[in-house]
Design a protein around this motif. Sequence first.
Motif, mmCIF file in Angstrom:
data_model
loop_
_atom_site.group_PDB
_atom_site.id
_atom_site.type_symbol
_atom_site.label_atom_id
_atom_site.label_comp_id
_atom_site.label_asym_id
_atom_site.label_seq_id
_atom_site.Cartn_x
_atom_site.Cartn_y
_atom_site.Cartn_z
ATOM 1 N N LEU A 165 0.842 -1.195 0.000
ATOM 2 C CA LEU A 165 0.000 0.000 0.000
ATOM 3 C C LEU A 165 0.880 1.249 0.000
ATOM 4 O O LEU A 165 1.753 1.399 0.853
ATOM 5 C CB LEU A 165 -0.902 0.033 1.236
ATOM 6 N N VAL A 166 0.632 2.139 -0.963
ATOM 7 C CA VAL A 166 1.286 3.448 -0.966
ATOM 8 C C VAL A 166 0.344 4.431 -0.284
ATOM 9 O O VAL A 166 -0.782 4.650 -0.739
ATOM 10 C CB VAL A 166 1.599 3.926 -2.396
ATOM 11 N N LEU A 167 0.810 4.991 0.811
ATOM 12 C CA LEU A 167 -0.001 5.869 1.652
ATOM 13 C C LEU A 167 0.419 7.316 1.409
ATOM 14 O O LEU A 167 1.542 7.716 1.732
ATOM 15 C CB LEU A 167 0.213 5.481 3.120
ATOM 16 N N ASN A 168 -0.472 8.088 0.793
ATOM 17 C CA ASN A 168 -0.206 9.492 0.468
ATOM 18 C C ASN A 168 -0.998 10.419 1.379
ATOM 19 O O ASN A 168 -2.199 10.195 1.596
ATOM 20 C CB ASN A 168 -0.594 9.777 -0.981
ATOM 21 N N LEU A 169 -0.347 11.439 1.884
ATOM 22 C CA LEU A 169 -1.029 12.442 2.697
ATOM 23 C C LEU A 169 -1.665 13.483 1.785
ATOM 24 O O LEU A 169 -0.996 14.087 0.951
ATOM 25 C CB LEU A 169 -0.037 13.129 3.633
ATOM 26 N N SER A 170 -2.953 13.673 1.928
ATOM 27 C CA SER A 170 -3.680 14.673 1.132
ATOM 28 C C SER A 170 -3.653 15.994 1.897
ATOM 29 O O SER A 170 -4.187 16.103 2.998
ATOM 30 C CB SER A 170 -5.116 14.203 0.889
ATOM 31 N N VAL A 171 -3.050 17.015 1.274
ATOM 32 C CA VAL A 171 -2.675 18.221 2.019
ATOM 33 C C VAL A 171 -3.143 19.475 1.279
ATOM 34 O O VAL A 171 -3.167 19.520 0.045
ATOM 35 C CB VAL A 171 -1.138 18.292 2.197
ATOM 36 N N ASP A 172 -3.524 20.487 2.040
ATOM 37 C CA ASP A 172 -3.734 21.831 1.506
ATOM 38 C C ASP A 172 -3.295 22.816 2.583
ATOM 39 O O ASP A 172 -2.749 22.410 3.617
ATOM 40 C CB ASP A 172 -5.189 22.055 1.060
ATOM 41 N N LYS A 173 -3.514 24.093 2.368
ATOM 42 C CA LYS A 173 -3.013 25.093 3.309
ATOM 43 C C LYS A 173 -3.653 24.963 4.691
ATOM 44 O O LYS A 173 -3.059 25.382 5.694
ATOM 45 C CB LYS A 173 -3.246 26.493 2.758
ATOM 46 N N ASP A 174 -4.841 24.339 4.769
ATOM 47 C CA ASP A 174 -5.546 24.245 6.046
ATOM 48 C C ASP A 174 -4.977 23.167 6.970
ATOM 49 O O ASP A 174 -5.067 23.298 8.189
ATOM 50 C CB ASP A 174 -7.039 23.957 5.811
ATOM 51 N N ASN A 175 -4.450 22.084 6.410
ATOM 52 C CA ASN A 175 -3.925 21.008 7.268
ATOM 53 C C ASN A 175 -2.418 20.815 7.080
ATOM 54 O O ASN A 175 -1.865 19.774 7.422
ATOM 55 C CB ASN A 175 -4.675 19.696 7.021
ATOM 56 N N TRP A 176 -1.770 21.829 6.531
ATOM 57 C CA TRP A 176 -0.344 21.766 6.256
ATOM 58 C C TRP A 176 0.476 21.443 7.499
ATOM 59 O O TRP A 176 1.350 20.564 7.480
ATOM 60 C CB TRP A 176 0.125 23.086 5.638
ATOM 61 N N SER A 177 0.215 22.124 8.601
ATOM 62 C CA SER A 177 1.046 21.944 9.790
ATOM 63 C C SER A 177 0.931 20.525 10.340
ATOM 64 O O SER A 177 1.931 19.942 10.786
ATOM 65 C CB SER A 177 0.671 22.968 10.871
ATOM 66 N N GLU A 178 -0.277 19.956 10.303
ATOM 67 C CA GLU A 178 -0.435 18.572 10.768
ATOM 68 C C GLU A 178 0.260 17.605 9.817
ATOM 69 O O GLU A 178 0.906 16.640 10.243
ATOM 70 C CB GLU A 178 -1.919 18.206 10.875
ATOM 71 N N ALA A 179 0.133 17.861 8.514
ATOM 72 C CA ALA A 179 0.727 16.967 7.523
ATOM 73 C C ALA A 179 2.246 16.928 7.650
ATOM 74 O O ALA A 179 2.862 15.873 7.481
ATOM 75 C CB ALA A 179 0.328 17.403 6.119
ATOM 76 N N VAL A 180 2.857 18.072 7.945
ATOM 77 C CA VAL A 180 4.314 18.126 8.094
ATOM 78 C C VAL A 180 4.775 17.168 9.192
ATOM 79 O O VAL A 180 5.781 16.458 9.032
ATOM 80 C CB VAL A 180 4.770 19.569 8.401
ATOM 81 N N VAL A 181 4.035 17.121 10.280
ATOM 82 C CA VAL A 181 4.393 16.235 11.386
ATOM 83 C C VAL A 181 4.388 14.781 10.932
ATOM 84 O O VAL A 181 5.335 14.014 11.193
ATOM 85 C CB VAL A 181 3.408 16.429 12.561
ATOM 86 N N TYR A 182 3.322 14.372 10.222
ATOM 87 C CA TYR A 182 3.205 12.981 9.788
ATOM 88 C C TYR A 182 4.213 12.660 8.678
ATOM 89 O O TYR A 182 4.727 11.536 8.610
ATOM 90 C CB TYR A 182 1.774 12.693 9.326
ATOM 91 N N HIS A 183 4.478 13.625 7.833
ATOM 92 C CA HIS A 183 5.466 13.404 6.772
ATOM 93 C C HIS A 183 6.827 13.063 7.365
ATOM 94 O O HIS A 183 7.458 12.073 6.967
ATOM 95 C CB HIS A 183 5.586 14.650 5.889
ATOM 96 N N TYR A 184 7.276 13.861 8.309
ATOM 97 C CA TYR A 184 8.608 13.644 8.858
ATOM 98 C C TYR A 184 8.652 12.477 9.843
ATOM 99 O O TYR A 184 9.697 11.832 10.000
ATOM 100 C CB TYR A 184 9.126 14.925 9.507
ATOM 101 N N ALA A 185 7.520 12.178 10.473
ATOM 102 C CA ALA A 185 7.495 11.058 11.412
ATOM 103 C C ALA A 185 7.539 9.710 10.684
ATOM 104 O O ALA A 185 8.178 8.762 11.146
ATOM 105 C CB ALA A 185 6.253 11.139 12.290
ATOM 106 N N TYR A 186 6.869 9.642 9.525
ATOM 107 C CA TYR A 186 6.710 8.347 8.853
ATOM 108 C C TYR A 186 7.202 8.335 7.406
ATOM 109 O O TYR A 186 7.003 7.348 6.694
ATOM 110 C CB TYR A 186 5.234 7.935 8.890
ATOM 111 N N ASN A 187 7.815 9.425 6.962
ATOM 112 C CA ASN A 187 8.344 9.496 5.597
ATOM 113 C C ASN A 187 7.248 9.237 4.565
ATOM 114 O O ASN A 187 7.411 8.429 3.640
ATOM 115 C CB ASN A 187 9.496 8.498 5.410
ATOM 116 N N LEU A 188 6.138 9.939 4.705
ATOM 117 C CA LEU A 188 5.007 9.780 3.797
ATOM 118 C C LEU A 188 4.955 10.931 2.799
ATOM 119 O O LEU A 188 5.233 12.076 3.137
ATOM 120 C CB LEU A 188 3.698 9.732 4.598
#
Length: 262
Positions: A165-188
């Motif tokens: 499974l390729v897990l992609n984070l769906s991001v826009d300006k409203d959830n950017w700060s939360e997405a950054v955390v998950y990106h760096y925590a799990y390399n997504l």
Amino acid sequence: MEKTIFALASIDIKKLDGGIITIWFDGNGKVTRSNGNFTRPVANSFSLVQVVDCPFATATCKSICYVHKLEKKEQEVHDRYVLNSGVFKIVLADEILTALVVDAFAKYINENCLGGFRWHVSGDITSTKHAEFIRRVCEKTPDVAHWIYTRSFEYIEPLLDVQNLVLNLSVDKDNWSEAVVYHYAYNLRMCYLTVDGEVPDDLPEGSVLFPNHELRGRDLEHPRTADWWQKITKKQRQMVCPADFFGQSERIRCGPCKKCLK
């Protein structure tokens, strides 16, 4: 602009009490991968209802969700999303029924979607149980590459170690700060939706850019002359979803393009 071609398929699952539930799969020329082709796609996705089944939908994505247009233009397809939404709630509330449906999903996918399976053209992960359901289906279809875009960051833990499974984070300006955390925590991977043309300067390497309709060049004779394309950097251009920006074809669609699939 090209007309999107849709595919629908259904499976019936017999409950232990003798009743029957029906699940609908959908697909289209963009996401079919090698399941059929652009003009003859195979149903290789499971979808729910936009916004209603998107617990972490942002103001930005709600305002311009592409499924709003699909609801008006492809009522038959959207009606199946509505049916799935009701049935899937019942499925997840019953452990025995969940197991039956996991097996039914796996059978359909193994027989029809060896080229790849997309979770949620419409809708998103609605709970941890939903994420666990996806994991179980993936595990029973080990030869199939699955992919998903999600804003339900709080529910993704069961999916983090699913090998196919390729897990992609769906991001826009409203959830950017939360997405950054998950990106760096799990390399997504970040898949970033821009509505006003703005793109974060620090969008990570390997991200994908999805421009809103008004920013795309697909209706122009020479798409690269679009104002937005001219304003973004060379690095950002390499991140843009070609099917969204340039228009879809047999060559420009999910599968030939692997920006989101690696």
